[in-house]
Design a protein around this motif. Structure first.
Motif, PDB file in Angstrom:
ATOM      1  N   ARG A  83       0.732  -1.146  -0.103  1.00 28.51           N
ATOM      2  CA  ARG A  83      -0.201  -0.216   0.121  1.00 28.51           C
ATOM      3  C   ARG A  83       0.901   1.234   0.112  1.00 28.51           C
ATOM      4  NH1 ARG A  83      -2.540   0.335   4.698  1.00 28.51           N
ATOM      5  NH2 ARG A  83      -2.079  -1.685   5.493  1.00 28.51           N
ATOM      6  N   GLN A  84       2.028   1.116  -0.537  1.00 25.75           N
ATOM      7  CA  GLN A  84       3.026   2.282  -0.415  1.00 25.75           C
ATOM      8  C   GLN A  84       2.969   3.221  -1.613  1.00 25.75           C
ATOM      9  OE1 GLN A  84       7.141   1.488   1.475  1.00 25.75           O
ATOM     10  NE2 GLN A  84       6.527  -0.416   0.706  1.00 25.75           N
ATOM     11  N   TYR A  85       3.025   4.405  -1.607  1.00 24.46           N
ATOM     12  CA  TYR A  85       3.298   5.299  -2.491  1.00 24.46           C
ATOM     13  C   TYR A  85       2.134   5.196  -3.631  1.00 24.46           C
ATOM     14  CZ  TYR A  85       8.169   5.244  -1.231  1.00 24.46           C
ATOM     15  OH  TYR A  85       9.094   5.520  -0.257  1.00 24.46           O
ATOM     16  N   ARG A  86       1.019   5.404  -3.211  1.00 25.53           N
ATOM     17  CA  ARG A  86      -0.575   5.285  -3.873  1.00 25.53           C
ATOM     18  C   ARG A  86      -0.344   6.645  -4.814  1.00 25.53           C
ATOM     19  NH1 ARG A  86      -4.669   3.753   0.760  1.00 25.53           N
ATOM     20  NH2 ARG A  86      -5.923   3.141  -1.163  1.00 25.53           N
ATOM     21  N   MET A  87       0.299   6.653  -5.813  1.00 25.58           N
ATOM     22  CA  MET A  87       0.311   7.761  -6.545  1.00 25.58           C
ATOM     23  C   MET A  87      -1.024   7.931  -7.431  1.00 25.58           C
ATOM     24  SD  MET A  87       4.379   7.728  -7.649  1.00 25.58           S
ATOM     25  CE  MET A  87       5.720   7.563  -6.513  1.00 25.58           C
ATOM     26  N   HIS A  88      -1.314   6.888  -8.173  1.00 26.01           N
ATOM     27  CA  HIS A  88      -2.574   6.856  -9.005  1.00 26.01           C
ATOM     28  C   HIS A  88      -3.689   6.899  -8.267  1.00 26.01           C
ATOM     29  CE1 HIS A  88      -5.822   4.997 -11.412  1.00 26.01           C
ATOM     30  NE2 HIS A  88      -4.917   5.278 -12.394  1.00 26.01           N
ATOM     31  N   SER A  89      -3.599   6.420  -6.868  1.00 30.92           N
ATOM     32  CA  SER A  89      -4.939   6.543  -6.334  1.00 30.92           C
ATOM     33  C   SER A  89      -5.182   7.869  -5.899  1.00 30.92           C
ATOM     34  CB  SER A  89      -4.919   5.616  -4.957  1.00 30.92           C
ATOM     35  OG  SER A  89      -4.794   4.235  -5.430  1.00 30.92           O
ATOM     36  N   LEU A  90      -4.139   8.601  -5.411  1.00 32.74           N
ATOM     37  CA  LEU A  90      -4.095  10.206  -4.942  1.00 32.74           C
ATOM     38  C   LEU A  90      -4.499  11.007  -6.296  1.00 32.74           C
ATOM     39  CD1 LEU A  90      -1.233  10.231  -2.575  1.00 32.74           C
ATOM     40  CD2 LEU A  90      -3.440  10.945  -2.143  1.00 32.74           C
ATOM     41  N   ALA A  91      -4.101  10.512  -7.522  1.00 28.23           N
ATOM     42  CA  ALA A  91      -4.412  11.408  -8.529  1.00 28.23           C
ATOM     43  C   ALA A  91      -5.751  11.232  -8.865  1.00 28.23           C
ATOM     44  CB  ALA A  91      -3.627  11.275  -9.546  1.00 28.23           C
ATOM     45  N   ALA A  92      -6.379   9.996  -8.929  1.00 22.02           N
ATOM     46  CA  ALA A  92      -7.586   9.683  -9.200  1.00 22.02           C
ATOM     47  C   ALA A  92      -8.582  10.123  -8.158  1.00 22.02           C
ATOM     48  CB  ALA A  92      -7.670   8.214  -9.245  1.00 22.02           C
ATOM     49  N   SER A  93      -8.195  10.495  -6.950  1.00 22.39           N
ATOM     50  CA  SER A  93      -9.187  10.920  -6.109  1.00 22.39           C
ATOM     51  C   SER A  93      -9.212  12.451  -6.282  1.00 22.39           C
ATOM     52  CB  SER A  93      -8.496  10.904  -4.663  1.00 22.39           C
ATOM     53  OG  SER A  93      -7.411  11.588  -4.238  1.00 22.39           O
ATOM     54  N   GLY A  94      -8.449  13.215  -7.059  1.00 21.22           N
ATOM     55  CA  GLY A  94      -8.617  14.503  -7.322  1.00 21.22           C
ATOM     56  C   GLY A  94      -7.396  15.367  -6.912  1.00 21.22           C
ATOM     57  N   ALA A  95      -6.569  14.765  -6.069  1.00 19.34           N
ATOM     58  CA  ALA A  95      -5.209  15.459  -5.707  1.00 19.34           C
ATOM     59  C   ALA A  95      -4.524  15.984  -6.584  1.00 19.34           C
ATOM     60  CB  ALA A  95      -4.632  14.495  -4.534  1.00 19.34           C
TER      61      ALA A  95
END
Length: 568
Positions: free
Chosen positions: A414-426
């Motif tokens: 669960r490290q470096y959740r780059m895509h997840s953060l970007a997909a959340s709108g961040a």
């Protein structure tokens, strides 16, 4: 007024469109595409892109450029692959420089000694009569000889310092390795100050390093008074090679006295009126790092050695300090590695917003190595920019030997959740933490888009659902960093190719979107422009990182005590 016309290649605007031509007038974008072609006859200079890829220049949203430039000022220990090699290089350098009272250098690989523990007596064999101080790759750890310990007053009776560690031999005497600020500062306090000439040379080296890699703006993520003076001296001499924003370091041991000085420092930088220097940010550490179990976690480490890790400030003190800095109009930049530290940082920012009211603040949480599901959406809700280091999102030796065993396999994935953060709108932005790891955006792009090591492992990528596609990764290195830098405003715009923006550009030999992402580090940088002015002579190319002014930084990370505390 000079007008330059670019044609004959792909112009990637950063806004989701491509063009075939670009017109730059007096350092700013005048026209893109058909309007540029229509005005081509007005150009004083015509540049054929030769089927290359012209794009906004890269930004580095988190780095330590002065440290990087200083690495060429002492013994060349970075390429050494054994303790014996380091000692021999220190001996060689000391013999070549009998005029130096102190031998200082950076940065050695901390994995070359068991547990990262280096003995002063090893350096004594090379230089017994003068103090020697070497920084590790982590830039939070130093290795010193006995003379340096003596001058710093560090002996068997020295108490453990606040926010620091002095590893000892069985008899209680200090070994020669000093960890974290509280211990390192004991030696730093007795070292001679760096001269202005040395600092200016270091900034020039750092600038050259970045320009050769297409980078024109850097967030220096840890600036103390001595570094501030170096930047001001460079600004006064009109010797800043690229754009820098300074993040003034907030120390929990003396923050109350620091804040007025930070405001004064910002005022001095503004008075210098350099278009390449700002000091609008304050840097906090919320925790340490996972690899030495000081990253602050919601659940305990697998070994339990340090339980949940270390909170540098504590939740209440961090919230108070962030609120005060925010009230003074600074941008907040918080190092947070573990999920507990990320939550603490988000809570502190939320408290500042509630206390100080709405404004365009763009707070940054750097690294965000672990983010709990419950906190993922809060980045967008609070307008927090996750500035992440894509080069770290790989199953290299550092990850497999040090990180995963401490987190356990399930949590490690669960490290470096780059895509997840970007997909959340961040507003995901990228940085390097250079010189801790490579400052070349091409190296980071390759890992972001593959999550594979330089050897191609694993074949499908580690946690492939977190891969960031190449075009999105390009945006995280350009427009997103410009957003972090408040440089998407009309009066100071860069990061996109659009009329009115500064012509901060980089020309790559080919379109990175059409390449195998694993091969991105080898794409040649042909030229970099800063406000329309070309900055390079010979182009650069190579496998991953390549030398600039004598500096080399690999695109893989060593298993070293760099992990004991990333300077972020």
């Amino acid at each position: 007024m000079t007008t330059t016309y670019f044609h004959g290649g792909t112009v990637w605007t950063g806004g989701g469109t491509d063009a075939r031509a670009l017109l730059v007038r007096d350092g700013r974008i005048a026209a893109v595409g058909a309007p540029a072609e229509a005005a081509a006859s007005d150009a004083d200079l015509v540049i054929d892109l030769e089927d290359g890829f012209l794009m906004p220049s890269f930004g580095d949203g988190h780095a330590h450029p002065l440290f990087g430039g200083l690495e060429a000022e002492g013994p060349d220990v970075r390429p050494c692959r054994s303790v014996a090699e380091i000692v021999d290089e220190v001996r060689r350098y000391a013999e070549a420089h009998p005029e130096l009272d102190w031998i200082t250098g950076a940065s050695y690989d901390g994995s070359l000694a068991e547990a990262g523990l280096f003995d002063a007596r090893w350096l004594d064999d090379a230089v017994p009569d003068r103090p020697v101080v070497l920084r590790a790759w982590d830039y939070h750890t130093v290795w010193v000889n006995s003379r340096a310990l003596e001058l710093a007053g560090i002996d068997a009776g020295t108490p453990a310092p606040e926010l620091g560690e002095i590893p000892r031999r069985d008899d209680g005497t200090p070994l020669g390795t000093l960890r974290e600020w509280g211990a390192v500062d004991l030696v730093a306090a007795v070292m001679p100050p760096r001269t202005t000439d040395v600092a200016l040379r270091a900034l020039q080296r750092a600038g050259r390093y970045y320009l050769e890699r297409g980078v024109t703006w850097v967030q220096d993520a840890w600036v103390e008074p001595a570094e501030l003076e170096a930047y001001l001296a460079a600004a006064a001499a009109d010797a800043l090679p690229i754009r820098f924003n300074l993040a003034l370091y907030a120390d929990p041991r003396r923050f109350a006295a620091q804040l007025p000085d930070m405001v004064a420092a910002r005022d001095r930088v503004r008075a210098a009126a350099s278009p390449r220097l700002t000091a609008d940010t304050v840097k906090f550490f919320a925790d340490g790092v996972v690899e030495n179990e000081t990253g602050a976690l919601l659940e305990p480490y697998c070994s339990g050695l340090h339980d949940h890790g270390m909170s540098v400030w504590g939740a209440e003190r961090l919230a108070d300090a962030v609120r005060a800095v925010d009230a003074a109009g600074f941008q907040v930049h918080i190092h947070a590695i573990g999920d507990a530290a990320v939550r603490q940082a988000l809570d502190a920012i939320e408290g500042a917003i509630a206390a100080n009211g709405p404004r365009d603040r763009r707070p940054v949480i750097a690294h965000a190595q672990l983010v709990d599901d419950a906190d993922l959406a809060r980045f967008t809700e609070l307008g927090v920019i996750p500035n992440m280091q894509p080069l770290w999102a790989q199953l290299d030796a550092l990850m497999t030997v040090l990180t995963v065993p401490r987190l356990g396999a399930e949590r490690a994935d669960r490290q470096y959740r780059m895509h997840s953060l970007a997909a959340s709108g961040a507003a995901l932005a990228f940085g390097s933490d250079w010189p801790v790891s490579s400052g070349d955006p091409r190296d980071g792009l390759a890992i972001a888009a593959t999550r594979r090591t330089v050897d191609g492992d694993p074949a499908g990528g580690w946690t492939p659902h977190e891969i960031v596609p190449v075009e999105a990764a390009l945006g995280a290195y350009t427009a997103a960093v410009a957003h972090q830098a408040f440089a998407d405003r009309a009066d100071a715009a860069w990061g996109r190719i659009e009329p009115g923006a500064s012509a901060d550009l980089v020309l790559l030999a080919r379109d990175p979107r059409a390449a195998d992402p694993h091969d991105l580090p080898g794409i040649e940088v042909r030229q970099t422009w800063l406000a329309g002015t070309p900055t390079l002579g010979a182009p650069t190319s190579g496998d991953g990182d390549h030398a600039a002014a004598g500096l080399e930084h690999p695109n893989t990370r060593p298993v070293s005590e760099r992990t004991a505390a990333l300077p972020s």
